[in-house]
Design an enzyme around this catalytic site. Sequence first.
Site, PDB file in Angstrom:
ATOM      1  N   ARG A  28       0.827  -1.214   0.000  1.00  0.00           N
ATOM      2  CA  ARG A  28       0.000   0.000   0.000  1.00  0.00           C
ATOM      3  C   ARG A  28       0.856   1.257   0.000  1.00  0.00           C
ATOM      4  O   ARG A  28       0.488   2.268  -0.619  1.00  0.00           O
ATOM      5  CB  ARG A  28      -0.937  -0.029   1.206  1.00  0.00           C
ATOM      6  CG  ARG A  28      -2.045  -1.087   1.045  1.00  0.00           C
ATOM      7  CD  ARG A  28      -2.592  -1.489   2.408  1.00  0.00           C
ATOM      8  NE  ARG A  28      -3.802  -2.305   2.330  1.00  0.00           N
ATOM      9  CZ  ARG A  28      -3.812  -3.625   2.124  1.00  0.00           C
ATOM     10  NH1 ARG A  28      -2.677  -4.291   1.946  1.00  0.00           N
ATOM     11  NH2 ARG A  28      -4.957  -4.282   2.104  1.00  0.00           N
ATOM     12  N   ARG A 124      -6.323 -18.447  -8.430  1.00  0.00           N
ATOM     13  CA  ARG A 124      -7.088 -17.773  -7.367  1.00  0.00           C
ATOM     14  C   ARG A 124      -8.227 -16.925  -7.939  1.00  0.00           C
ATOM     15  O   ARG A 124      -8.113 -16.359  -9.015  1.00  0.00           O
ATOM     16  CB  ARG A 124      -6.129 -16.931  -6.508  1.00  0.00           C
ATOM     17  CG  ARG A 124      -5.091 -17.832  -5.849  1.00  0.00           C
ATOM     18  CD  ARG A 124      -4.165 -17.080  -4.951  1.00  0.00           C
ATOM     19  NE  ARG A 124      -4.885 -16.510  -3.814  1.00  0.00           N
ATOM     20  CZ  ARG A 124      -4.315 -15.678  -2.940  1.00  0.00           C
ATOM     21  NH1 ARG A 124      -3.054 -15.321  -3.094  1.00  0.00           N
ATOM     22  NH2 ARG A 124      -5.003 -15.209  -1.924  1.00  0.00           N
ATOM     23  N   ASP A 322      -4.227 -15.176   8.115  1.00  0.00           N
ATOM     24  CA  ASP A 322      -3.014 -15.780   7.550  1.00  0.00           C
ATOM     25  C   ASP A 322      -2.272 -16.648   8.565  1.00  0.00           C
ATOM     26  O   ASP A 322      -1.263 -17.281   8.227  1.00  0.00           O
ATOM     27  CB  ASP A 322      -2.072 -14.687   7.032  1.00  0.00           C
ATOM     28  CG  ASP A 322      -2.653 -13.995   5.794  1.00  0.00           C
ATOM     29  OD1 ASP A 322      -3.458 -14.624   5.075  1.00  0.00           O
ATOM     30  OD2 ASP A 322      -2.304 -12.825   5.557  1.00  0.00           O
ATOM     31  N   ARG A 353      -5.250 -23.874   2.036  1.00  0.00           N
ATOM     32  CA  ARG A 353      -4.465 -24.032   3.271  1.00  0.00           C
ATOM     33  C   ARG A 353      -5.109 -25.021   4.238  1.00  0.00           C
ATOM     34  O   ARG A 353      -4.415 -25.581   5.088  1.00  0.00           O
ATOM     35  CB  ARG A 353      -4.255 -22.674   3.951  1.00  0.00           C
ATOM     36  CG  ARG A 353      -3.256 -21.829   3.191  1.00  0.00           C
ATOM     37  CD  ARG A 353      -2.994 -20.477   3.808  1.00  0.00           C
ATOM     38  NE  ARG A 353      -1.868 -19.838   3.127  1.00  0.00           N
ATOM     39  CZ  ARG A 353      -1.586 -18.550   3.178  1.00  0.00           C
ATOM     40  NH1 ARG A 353      -2.352 -17.727   3.893  1.00  0.00           N
ATOM     41  NH2 ARG A 353      -0.539 -18.059   2.539  1.00  0.00           N
TER      42      ARG A 353
HETATM   43  C1  S3P Z   1      -4.279  -9.009   2.600  1.00  0.00           C
HETATM   44  C2  S3P Z   1      -5.550  -9.446   2.877  1.00  0.00           C
HETATM   45  C3  S3P Z   1      -5.866 -10.849   3.175  1.00  0.00           C
HETATM   46  C4  S3P Z   1      -4.634 -11.659   3.521  1.00  0.00           C
HETATM   47  C5  S3P Z   1      -3.497 -11.374   2.583  1.00  0.00           C
HETATM   48  C6  S3P Z   1      -3.120  -9.909   2.625  1.00  0.00           C
HETATM   49  C7  S3P Z   1      -4.078  -7.587   2.292  1.00  0.00           C
HETATM   50  O1  S3P Z   1      -6.479 -11.435   2.044  1.00  0.00           O
HETATM   51  O2  S3P Z   1      -4.927 -13.034   3.525  1.00  0.00           O
HETATM   52  O3  S3P Z   1      -2.361 -12.122   2.923  1.00  0.00           O
HETATM   53  O4  S3P Z   1      -2.922  -7.105   2.322  1.00  0.00           O
HETATM   54  O5  S3P Z   1      -5.063  -6.910   1.994  1.00  0.00           O
HETATM   55  P1  S3P Z   1      -8.053 -11.306   1.754  1.00  0.00           P
HETATM   56  O6  S3P Z   1      -8.348  -9.888   1.397  1.00  0.00           O
HETATM   57  O7  S3P Z   1      -8.310 -12.233   0.611  1.00  0.00           O
HETATM   58  O8  S3P Z   1      -8.730 -11.736   3.021  1.00  0.00           O
END
Ligand code: S3P
Length: 445
Positions: A28, A124, A322, A353
Amino acid sequence: MIAHPTATHGLALQGKIAVPGDKSISHRALILGALSVGESTIHGLLEGADVLATAQALRAYGAEISRGADAVWRVNGVGVGGLMAPSDILDLGNSGTGARLLLGLAAAHGITSIFTGDASLRQRPMERVIIPLQQMGARFEAAPGGRLPITVIGTGRAIPIEYRLPVPSAQIKSAVLLAGLNAPGCTQVIEPRPSRDHTEHLLRHFGAEVTISSDDDGARRISLTGRPELQPQTVRVPGDPSSAAFPIAAALLVPGSEVTITGVGLNPLRAALLDTLREMGAQITEHNRRQDQGEPIADLIVRAGPLRGIEVPSERAPAMIDEYPILAAVAAFASGRTVMRGIGELRVKESDRISAMVNGLGALGVQVEELADGLIVHGHAGAAPARDGVRIDTEMDHRIAMSFLVYGLAAQGPVQVAGCEMIDTSFPGFVDLMTGLGARMEEAS
Ligand code: S3P
């Protein structure tokens, strides 16, 4: 990086370490730097493959991004609405966050981009971001099942929308908000269950107007005013709690260990693993707690000790999503059962997972039950089994790799884990950092 290391029970782990920068914040910070006019500096950026892929894509959109000898990253942005059409395909490697956030960005610019990724990322689901971004006016051509490779034909006249998240996902939320940056008017995202809020924090940090309110049904509503002039900023990235989870777990499991991990980000929407581990009896203390750029941070001291299984409240899932793979590994050493439910989202991460942990733990000799939306691990109240000759397949998933390496550090026998190259996506230097604490992780001869 060692490709197929074997982790073996050894002496207690001792020492003080810092883990690499937060992956979510790193993506970000680069993105918002690229949308500001002028030079932003980023300290502590995660230099893992995922984040480097995002940096590379942002360069293709016209941002200048460089790393100084002082390890400080400098981003010269193009301004909101200023992305150039990339001249080549954007390859986001293994990174779902990079792909989904940048799809949001690309959707609200009048340019065409083509996204792809590695074999894991191409499996995905991307429909989850395509649906709201289509509502904002972008067009998509995706591989069957709404998967990568995807061509996005963006719009320079994005429509601000109000979007209620169908699953708690910071990536969907962030894709919509990043598209909303270049839409006139107010883009709103409604989260029935809050997900990590780094995008909201950083949008404000770079000067965007973001308000958060609560709907009558308790849902969280995020409102962003479009077309701000983002101002370049300095960003200090805290240590990634999702990476810290691995040395934390190792220190809890290897008898006699005491490990300090400095500067760990403890955003409440990220840090629920600590609550869970403490309920299991873990000794984890926080020191020097401070607030930096809206993110709580602390040094953690972790001491080994016996753990007991618990039922993890499913409403906690988004705040430790995670961390379930490493929790499942830890649960094999606890007394009694650990029940993890409400985590169907784990099936669409870098790997499935749930089945990766069920298969790996089962192969090693742990009694484990697979549920549609979770798993139950029956603990061994001490060193968990490590059946001879088993080689864990990490299925291109960095967190599965690290979870089984940590498991091997405290198990009854050595555990070999194949495909550990993927660890570099989020935790470069993991094996060296762990061996520095006294862990035994070596390439099998
Ligand atoms: C993340 C959001 C999560 C997380 C990923 C990082 C992020 O995914 O599992 O490792 O940086 O916005 P999801 O938005 O699919 O929940």
